[in-house]
Motif scaffolding. Structure first.
Motif, PDB file in Angstrom:
ATOM      1  N   GLY A  92       0.832  -1.195   0.000  1.00 22.25           N
ATOM      2  CA  GLY A  92       0.000   0.000   0.000  1.00 22.25           C
ATOM      3  C   GLY A  92       0.867   1.245   0.000  1.00 22.25           C
ATOM      4  N   LEU A  93       0.537   2.199  -0.870  1.00 22.92           N
ATOM      5  CA  LEU A  93       1.326   3.416  -1.051  1.00 22.92           C
ATOM      6  C   LEU A  93       0.464   4.650  -0.846  1.00 22.92           C
ATOM      7  CD1 LEU A  93       3.085   2.451  -4.411  1.00 22.92           C
ATOM      8  CD2 LEU A  93       4.105   2.335  -2.126  1.00 22.92           C
ATOM      9  N   GLY A  94       1.112   5.756  -0.468  1.00 25.10           N
ATOM     10  CA  GLY A  94       0.416   7.032  -0.366  1.00 25.10           C
ATOM     11  C   GLY A  94       1.405   8.175  -0.381  1.00 25.10           C
ATOM     12  N   VAL A  95       0.946   9.346  -0.791  1.00 23.74           N
ATOM     13  CA  VAL A  95       1.847  10.494  -0.916  1.00 23.74           C
ATOM     14  C   VAL A  95       2.095  11.181   0.412  1.00 23.74           C
ATOM     15  CG1 VAL A  95       1.294  10.964  -3.324  1.00 23.74           C
ATOM     16  CG2 VAL A  95      -0.087  12.026  -1.509  1.00 23.74           C
ATOM     17  N   SER A  96       1.398  10.773   1.487  1.00 23.41           N
ATOM     18  CA  SER A  96       1.454  11.464   2.766  1.00 23.41           C
ATOM     19  C   SER A  96       0.857  12.856   2.589  1.00 23.41           C
ATOM     20  CB  SER A  96       2.896  11.500   3.301  1.00 23.41           C
ATOM     21  OG  SER A  96       2.910  12.002   4.618  1.00 23.41           O
ATOM     22  N   GLY A  97       1.390  13.856   3.277  1.00 22.71           N
ATOM     23  CA  GLY A  97       0.879  15.210   3.159  1.00 22.71           C
ATOM     24  C   GLY A  97       2.033  16.195   3.128  1.00 22.71           C
ATOM     25  N   PRO A  98       1.766  17.447   2.813  1.00 23.50           N
ATOM     26  CA  PRO A  98       2.854  18.415   2.657  1.00 23.50           C
ATOM     27  C   PRO A  98       3.662  18.640   3.927  1.00 23.50           C
ATOM     28  CG  PRO A  98       0.692  19.494   2.542  1.00 23.50           C
ATOM     29  CD  PRO A  98       0.452  18.034   2.469  1.00 23.50           C
ATOM     30  N   GLN A  99       3.023  18.601   5.093  1.00 17.53           N
ATOM     31  CA  GLN A  99       3.771  18.851   6.330  1.00 17.53           C
ATOM     32  C   GLN A  99       4.788  17.757   6.599  1.00 17.53           C
ATOM     33  OE1 GLN A  99       0.474  19.466   9.115  1.00 17.53           O
ATOM     34  NE2 GLN A  99       0.967  21.647   9.181  1.00 17.53           N
ATOM     35  N   VAL A 100       4.384  16.495   6.412  1.00 15.76           N
ATOM     36  CA  VAL A 100       5.308  15.387   6.648  1.00 15.76           C
ATOM     37  C   VAL A 100       6.317  15.276   5.512  1.00 15.76           C
ATOM     38  CG1 VAL A 100       5.487  12.884   6.911  1.00 15.76           C
ATOM     39  CG2 VAL A 100       3.652  14.121   8.063  1.00 15.76           C
TER      40      VAL A 100
END
Length: 352
Positions: A92-100
Motif C-alpha cells: 500500500g502506497l500514499g503520498v502522505s501530506g505536505p507537512q510530513v
C-alpha cells in the motif's frame, strides 16, 4: 466481503497487544493485517515482525509513504517482505501530506499525481525483474552521463504479481488509483456517500480497460473503519472523537487538509471549519466535541453485533470487498472482542 485489521502506528505502548491482535485475527481467518507509518515507526519493520508471528494472514503497508523511499527501494522491500512472509505481502502506497513530506523527509510536495504514477511504473518494472530503465519527470534510471547501468532485482518474490494499493481521497487521485492500482485504501468511508469515492475509481477502471458494470472485478475496495462494540452508541461515538478530530482538524495545514476536504464533500462544511479552527488553536477537547455524532456513526461500526451487521451489509452493498477494522484506543480484551464481533457480524449479515 472479507475482513482486515489495521494495527495503526507502532510504539504507542501497545506493541505486545498488537501482536496478540494480529495473531487472533490470523486465527479467526481475517484476510489481511495492515500497519501504518507517519513519522514514528516504519511499516516495513513492523510487518516483518508480524509476519514472523502469524501463519496465514496477509500483511500489508497502509501505507508506505512515497516521499520516504525511492521507488527502487520500495520494490526491494516489497519483494523481500513477500519472500519472508511466504507470499503474504500487500503493498500500500500514499503520498502522505505536505507537512510530513517537506517537514520530515525534505521532499517537495509537488505534482503528487504525476509523482505517484511514475513511482508505480518504476515499482512494477523493478518487481517484474526486467532491467530497470526509466526516463521521467521525477526519476531517471540510470542517471545519464555516469557509471550507472541498468540493473535488475535479484530477489524472486513468491508471487509473480504483488497486489498494489493506493491510499487516495481526492477525486483526481481516486480516478488515477482506479487506473493504475490493484486496490484502494480508504478512510472515513460512508456507504451513503459511496459515490464520492467509487465514481472516480470506476472512471479510472474504465480508463484502464474495465467494462462498464464490471469496473471492480479483480479490484479491492478496502476502506478502514473504526469499530467500537457495546450497547451505548453515544459512548462508542465519543470514543472516536479525538481520532476523527486529529484527521479533520490537524492532519495538514488550514489550506491543505485532505480529510477536512472530504468531510466538506460529505456535507459537513460548517463542522469541518469548526473542528479545524479549534484543533489548530490547540483546543483539542473542543475540536473533538465539535465533530458531528452523525459523521462518526456513518463512518464507523458502532453498537452490538446486530447493529454492526446491518452496517456491514451497507458497506457490502456499496461495493466494499475488504472491510478493515480499526479497534484502536481500547484495551487488549476490548480489541479481541471487536475482532470476534466482526466475524460474528459478518456471518449474521450472510457476508462470510
Amino acid at each position: 466481503m472479507r475482513l482486515g485489521i489495521n494495527l495503526g502506528y507502532w510504539g504507542l505502548g501497545m506493541d505486545a497487544d498488537n501482536i496478540a491482535v494480529a495473531q487472533e485475527a490470523d486465527r479467526l481467518g481475517y484476510s489481511v493485517c495492515w500497519a501504518a507509518e507517519a513519522y514514528g515507526s516504519d511499516a516495513a519493520t513492523v510487518l516483518s515482525f508480524v509476519a514472523a508471528r502469524t501463519e496465514r494472514i496477509d500483511v500489508g503497508s497502509a501505507i508506505f509513504q512515497i516521499p520516504a523511499r525511492t521507488p527502487a527501494m520500495t520494490a526491494m522491500t516489497a519483494a523481500t517482505l513477500d519472500t519472508l512472509s511466504g507470499g503474504r505481502f500487500r503493498l500500500g502506497l500514499g503520498v502522505s501530506g505536505p507537512q510530513v513530506s517537506e517537514g520530515w523527509y525534505g521532499v517537495k510536495f509537488d505534482k503528487p499525481l504525476a509523482r505517484t504514477r511514475e513511482y508505480v511504473e518504476i515499482i512494477r518494472k523493478a518487481m517484474s525483474r526486467e532491467r530497470l530503465v526509466h526516463e521521467g519527470a521525477h526519476w531517471t534510471l540510470p542517471l545519464p552521463g555516469g557509471p550507472g547501468k541498468p540493473i535488475k532485482l535479484t530477489v524472486h518474490p513468491v508471487r509473480e504479481h504483488i497486489p498494489l494499493y493506493i491510499a487516495a481521497i481526492g477525486p483526481k487521485n481516486l480516478e488515477q488509483t482506479g487506473e493504475i492500482a490493484d486496490g484502494w485504501l480508504g478512510i472515513f468511508f460512508d456507504p451513503e456517500h459511496a459515490a464520492l469515492s467509487l465514481d472516480p475509481l470506476k472512471a479510472g477502471r474504465v480508463r484502464a480497460g474495465a467494462e462498464a458494470g464490471r469496473e471492480f472485478e479483480g479490484f479491492d475496495v478496502c476502506p478502514t473503519v473504526a469499530i467500537a462494540v457495546g450497547e451505548d452508541i453515544k459512548a462508542g461515538v465519543d470514543s472516536q472523537r479525538s481520532y476523527t478530530a486529529l484527521y479533520i482538524g490537524g492532519m495538514g495545514s488550514k489550506e491543505k487538509n485532505f480529510y477536512n476536504q472530504l468531510a466538506r464533500r460529505m456535507g459537513y462544511e460548517q463542522a469541518a471549519d469548526e473542528v479545524q479552527e479549534r484543533y489548530l488553536a490547540r483546543d483539542y477537547a473542543g475540536a473533538a466535541a465539535a465533530v458531528p455524532h452523525e459523521l462518526i456513526d456513518a463512518t464507523s461500526l458502532i453498537g452490538d453485533t446486530a447493529r454492526i451487521a446491518d452496517r456491514m451489509q451497507a458497506y457490502a452493498d456499496a461495493g466494499v470487498t475488504t472491510l478493515t477494522l480499526a479497534p484502536a484506543g481500547f484495551t487488549l480484551d476490548e480489541r479481541i472482542t471487536a475482532l470476534r464481533t466482526g466475524v460474528a457480524a459478518l456471518e449474521r449479515a450472510g457476508l462470510a
